[in-house]
Design a protein around this motif. Structure first.
Motif, short mmCIF file in Angstrom:
data_model
loop_
_atom_site.label_atom_id
_atom_site.label_comp_id
_atom_site.label_asym_id
_atom_site.label_seq_id
_atom_site.Cartn_x
_atom_site.Cartn_y
_atom_site.Cartn_z
N ASP A 133 0.80 -1.22 0.00
CA ASP A 133 0.00 0.00 0.00
C ASP A 133 0.84 1.27 0.00
N TYR A 134 2.10 1.18 0.45
CA TYR A 134 2.95 2.38 0.49
C TYR A 134 4.00 2.34 -0.61
N PHE A 135 4.74 1.22 -0.69
CA PHE A 135 5.78 1.12 -1.72
C PHE A 135 5.25 0.51 -3.02
N HIS A 136 4.04 0.01 -2.98
CA HIS A 136 3.33 -0.47 -4.17
C HIS A 136 4.05 -1.60 -4.91
N TYR A 137 4.57 -2.55 -4.14
CA TYR A 137 5.08 -3.77 -4.74
C TYR A 137 3.90 -4.70 -5.05
N ASN A 138 4.08 -5.55 -6.04
CA ASN A 138 3.08 -6.57 -6.36
C ASN A 138 3.44 -7.83 -5.58
N CYS A 139 2.62 -8.18 -4.62
CA CYS A 139 3.01 -9.21 -3.66
C CYS A 139 2.08 -10.41 -3.71
N LEU A 140 2.65 -11.61 -3.74
CA LEU A 140 1.89 -12.85 -3.57
C LEU A 140 2.32 -13.44 -2.24
N TYR A 141 1.37 -13.48 -1.29
CA TYR A 141 1.68 -13.80 0.10
C TYR A 141 1.05 -15.14 0.48
N GLN A 142 1.88 -16.08 0.93
CA GLN A 142 1.42 -17.43 1.26
C GLN A 142 1.68 -17.76 2.72
N ILE A 143 0.70 -18.41 3.34
CA ILE A 143 0.86 -18.96 4.70
C ILE A 143 0.49 -20.44 4.64
N ASN A 144 1.21 -21.23 5.40
CA ASN A 144 0.93 -22.67 5.46
C ASN A 144 0.49 -23.05 6.86
N THR A 145 -0.53 -23.90 6.95
CA THR A 145 -0.99 -24.42 8.24
C THR A 145 -0.35 -25.79 8.49
N THR A 146 0.36 -25.90 9.59
CA THR A 146 0.89 -27.20 10.00
C THR A 146 -0.24 -27.94 10.70
N ASP A 147 -0.86 -28.87 9.97
CA ASP A 147 -2.03 -29.57 10.53
C ASP A 147 -1.73 -31.03 10.86
N ILE A 148 -0.44 -31.41 10.82
CA ILE A 148 -0.04 -32.69 11.39
C ILE A 148 1.36 -32.51 11.95
N VAL A 150 -2.63 -17.03 -0.53
CA VAL A 150 -2.66 -18.49 -0.68
C VAL A 150 -2.51 -19.11 0.71
N LEU A 151 -3.41 -20.06 1.04
CA LEU A 151 -3.33 -20.81 2.29
C LEU A 151 -3.19 -22.29 1.94
N THR A 152 -2.18 -22.93 2.50
CA THR A 152 -1.95 -24.36 2.21
C THR A 152 -1.95 -25.15 3.51
N ARG A 153 -2.13 -26.48 3.37
CA ARG A 153 -2.09 -27.40 4.52
C ARG A 153 -1.12 -28.54 4.21
N VAL A 154 -0.44 -28.99 5.22
CA VAL A 154 0.51 -30.09 5.04
C VAL A 154 -0.20 -31.35 4.55
N TRP A 175 8.83 -32.33 10.44
CA TRP A 175 8.32 -30.98 10.65
C TRP A 175 8.78 -30.02 9.56
N HIS A 176 10.05 -30.06 9.18
CA HIS A 176 10.62 -29.01 8.33
C HIS A 176 10.25 -29.15 6.85
N ILE A 177 10.04 -30.38 6.41
CA ILE A 177 9.88 -30.64 4.97
C ILE A 177 8.67 -29.93 4.38
N GLU A 178 7.61 -29.77 5.19
CA GLU A 178 6.36 -29.22 4.68
C GLU A 178 6.54 -27.85 4.04
N CYS A 179 7.28 -26.96 4.72
CA CYS A 179 7.40 -25.59 4.23
C CYS A 179 8.17 -25.55 2.90
N SER A 180 9.21 -26.36 2.79
CA SER A 180 9.98 -26.41 1.55
C SER A 180 9.09 -26.81 0.38
N VAL A 181 8.23 -27.79 0.60
CA VAL A 181 7.41 -28.33 -0.48
C VAL A 181 6.30 -27.37 -0.88
N VAL A 182 5.53 -26.89 0.10
CA VAL A 182 4.37 -26.04 -0.25
C VAL A 182 4.82 -24.70 -0.80
N ALA A 183 5.90 -24.13 -0.24
CA ALA A 183 6.36 -22.83 -0.72
C ALA A 183 6.92 -22.93 -2.13
#
Length: 805
Positions: free
Chosen positions: A94-109, A264-268, A373-381
């Motif tokens: 909103d200030y610097f006006h970058y075009n952003c694609l923002y992702q969060i992942n839910t660790t559900d296991i 974008v919202l992802t789940r393990v 635990w760690h592998i999920e973020c590498s894969v979904v991102a």
């Protein structure tokens, strides 16, 4: 990029060279200072310093943030992280006006989800099992508490010993880690002692309430039940239902805090096939190996292929204990980690875990198991954002081992190196401390987001975090939230002042600057604030200094508004208010589409239209109220129709204090007339509730003091009514003289002369207070007693009514 001027000029030129062009002198730009050159600086954990931010491609930002492990309610520590990144994201877009694609992942296991879900089921089953009576439950609670206390004592002793060793070895990193672990161990021990008191109270309950006993001992009982019966929970839906419940709660909490949902919202659990393929790739490259159905990344083989490990949290130069401590490895592998003997090296970490009984499982080339635990973020991102992320974010405690292990497995799979890297910028929020320790569920020193929002608004929490450096530790305390509330109030009052000025017809008067010196100072402060805000946001999203600049220009405006004989530059004040609002909108503090101000709770153009439509009605209502109020005040001075006048004034105040706030209208009675503003009705009603609660508290305190004094007075009357001759007429004595002084004890033994003398003094004293009372009451003390008792009863009744209000 936006350049800053140096205040000088460069050599002139004539533009396109046409003969009729006159010389033009280009303003000189500041050079050598990245902020002045308009570069956005961002603290990058990969380098440990602020670096100019450059997206991989043009102005597109691909941003990944680690989401929650949904095993329990989110607390204010989570709010600190996700609100901080929400603020940074808003500034970027909103200030610097970058075009952003923002992702969060839910660790559900995850190990925590598995444990908590099993424990809840086992405790529920125990609650419903009537064959386990109260006495059996008491024995179970005692056993569970004893085991927990022994475990806690062992941990504390180990931490103390490890701290001694670290000090002896001059290992600064290990020393700091062990000091923190020792503090945590002591807090856990204190928590267990509190649990022990709760259990003891529940066991002593004469009703022998099973449910109360289970509730009191749940934390220790759940651990013991899981150790004994956790393997019997085999229904996969138990874990899924648990995760879905807390995932929904988390998203509701984020919405309540005003945090923008991710793009974008992802789940393990929805990425198991991709996770298996990712791991197979690493195994195929010789950097991971299978062991007893689990798969581990080999740190030695990873390094042998030219990669570096622990980029985000490098071991310090004086570290004597190797790269990874035992505590760090335990954190990385989780509470349900496999036997360390399965690994070739202690530093290796799990990509895939063989499932044990009582754990969810998916088929894989290595047998039934689940993701590490760690592998999920590498894969979904990588799947959503590609093989290079511009920004990867998370809390400070994720740097190692989670994020360093993410980097290692991603680089191994994607073949990063030779000028390519998986993440360009890593950002980590600082810890949120409470009473000197990191806020944590395991330490039971946390405040849930929902609890925080019971006492504070989302706006106040956001302002509190804006006033802190996002990448540094901060304390959560009454002082920090109080500071946020105070600043919110200052901004709100400023908006009200300017709103009232702009509502008038300023074109009917002189325009321009009618107080040149004061107007110039205010305009200089306005321009300076804009520069400071801009430079601060370029400098690592420094919202703290940006907020200070905003408060400074508001302070300057408030001084200006108090100028004697004020002739305000209305348009300048309006511009300042609009600018402040625009920046607060960027920060997420203000919503809606109002030109300036916090708004009245609406959004879109409808709110502004509604305000315009309501304005004449509000003006009419305010005018009517003023006339009625003025007339009543005038009549009150003459003493005519006093009760009617009081009723009119009460109605006026009720309109101001009770009625109009429900529709979002605030009235303020001032010497020059009544001022009105439109505000969020929910906020106003909360203010009224807090004010009433404070008034009730003050009234209660006053009545309690009055009651205590009156009860003391009642006791004095009662004791004064005792006849002197009856003072010692008790079973303790057998014989008395004619004045009522005891001479012998109940067993016939004579009382010593010294004791008789003391008793005589007391009888003489009682004679005086008795006679004084008789004189005071005209020989009828019962009337005074009854009247005093009536006052005591009345005060108790008033307190009872207050407690119910």
């Amino acid at each position: 990029m936006s350049l800053s001027g140096a205040g000088t000029f460069e050599e002139s030129h004539c533009g396109d060279g046409k003969a009729n062009r006159h010389p033009w002198y280009p303003p000189a730009a500041l050079t050598g200072d990245p902020i002045a050159e308009g570069k956005l600086l961002m603290r990058n954990t990969l380098t440990g310093q602020k670096e100019p931010f450059v997206p991989t491609s043009k102005r597109t930002v691909r941003w990944y943030t680690c989401g929650p492990t949904v095993y329990d309610s989110a607390h204010v520590g989570h709010a600190r992280t996700y609100l901080s990144f929400d603020i940074m994201r808003r500034i970027m877009t909103d200030y610097f006006h970058y075009n952003c694609l923002y992702q969060i992942n839910t660790t559900d296991i995850d190990d925590k989800i598995i444990l908590r879900a099993r424990q809840n089921v086992l405790v529920k089953n125990l609650s419903e099992d009537e064959t386990v009576d109260f006495d059996a439950l008491s024995a179970m609670a005692d056993k569970a508490l004893a085991e927990a206390l022994e475990k806690a004592a062992d941990k504390k002793a180990k931490s103390a010993k490890d701290l001694e060793d670290a000090v002896a070895k001059s290992d600064s990193k290990a020393q700091k880690d062990q000091e923190d672990l020792l503090k945590q161990a002591k807090l856990k021990e204190r928590n267990l002692n509190e649990d022990a008191e709760e259990i003891a109270r529940a066991k002593a309950d004469p009703d022998k309430d099973r449910i109360k006993l289970i509730a009191a001992s749940k934390s220790v009982l759940a651990d013991m039940l899981d150790r004994e019966k956790g393997h019997t929970i085999t229904d996969h839906s138990v874990f899924n239902a648990h995760a879905r419940y807390y995932e929904r709660e988390f998203m509701e909490d984020m919405d309540a805090l005003g945090i923008r949902p991710p793009d974008v919202l992802t789940r393990v659990t929805e990425y198991i096939p991709q996770i298996i393929a990712f791991i197979e790739n690493i195994v195929g490259k010789g950097m991971a190996y299978e062991s007893n159905g689990s798969v581990y990344l080999s740190i030695d083989d990873f390094k042998a292929n030219g990669f570096n490990y622990r980029k985000l949290s490098p071991a310090p130069a004086d570290s004597k204990g190797g790269e990874t401590t035992e505590a760090e490895m335990a954190e990385g592998e989780g509470a349900l980690g496999s036997d360390a003997k399965e690994k070739r090296s202690a530093n290796d970490f799990a990509l895939w875990k063989a499932s044990k009984p009582g754990e969810p499982a998916w088929d894989s080339p290595w047998g039934a198991g689940r993701p590490g635990w760690h592998i999920e973020c590498s894969v979904v991102a990588s799947d959503v954002l590609g093989e290079t992320l511009d920004i990867h974010s998370g809390g400070e405690d994720l740097k190692f081992p989670h994020h360093d292990n993410e980097l290692a497995q991603s680089e191994a799979c994607l073949g990063c190196g030779n000028g390519r890297q998986w993440v360009n910028y890593f950002t980590h929020t600082g810890h949120l401390h409470i009473h000197g320790l990191k806020m944590s569920k395991s330490l039971k020193n946390f405040i849930t987001i929902r609890q925080a929002l019971e006492n504070n608004t989302a706006r106040q929490l956001r302002i509190m975090f804006l006033l802190q450096a996002w990448d540094q530790p901060m304390n959560y305390s009454d002082q920090t939230i109080g500071d946020a509330r105070a600043k919110e109030s200052t901004i709100q009052v400023f908006f009200r002042e300017v709103e009232a000025l702009t509502r008038g017809d300023y074109l009917a008067e002189e325009v321009g600057w009618r107080m040149p010196e004061a107007d110039q100072r205010l305009s200089d402060a306005y321009l300076a604030a804009q520069q400071v805000v801009h430079d601060s946001l370029l400098d690592n999203f420094n919202t703290r200094d940006a907020m200070i600049a905003i408060m400074d220009v508001i302070s300057e405006a408030n001084v200006y508004l108090r100028t004697p004989g004020l002739k305000p530059a209305v348009l300048l004040l309006r511009s300042i208010a609009v600018y402040v609002t625009q920046i607060l909108k960027v920060f997420g503090v203000v919503g809606g589409s109002d030109d300036f101000g916090f708004g009245s709770g609406g959004s879109g153009g409808g709110a502004a239209n509604a305000e315009a439509a309501a304005e004449p009605y509000i003006d009419t209502l305010v005018s009517f109220r003023e006339k009625v109020r003025d007339a009543a005040l005038e009549a009150a001075k003459g003493g005519d129709a006093a009760e009617a006048i009081k009723a009119i004034l009460f109605t006026c105040d009720e309109l101001r204090d009770e009625v109009l706030p429900t529709v979002g209208v605030r009235l303020e009675d001032r010497a020059g007339g009544t001022r009105w503003n439109r505000e969020d009705p929910d906020v106003m009603m909360k203010e009224i509730a807090e004010k009433k609660a404070k008034e009730t508290e003050m009234k209660t305190s006053k009545l309690e003091k009055k009651l205590a004094a009156k009860e003391k007075e009642l006791d004095k009357v009662k004791s004064s009514m005792i006849k002197p001759t009856d003072l010692f007429k008790t079973d303790e004595f057998k014989e008395w003289d004619e004045a009522g002084v005891p001479m012998t004890l109940a067993n016939g033994d004579p009382i010593s002369g010294g004791q008789i003398k003391k008793k005589k003094k007391l009888v003489d004293k009682q004679t005086k207070v008795y006679n004084d009372l008789m004189v005071k009451t005209g020989g009828s003390p019962q009337e005074l007693l009854d009247a005093t008792q009536k006052e005591v009863d009345s005060l108790k009744h008033q307190l009872s009514k207050l407690s119910l209000s």
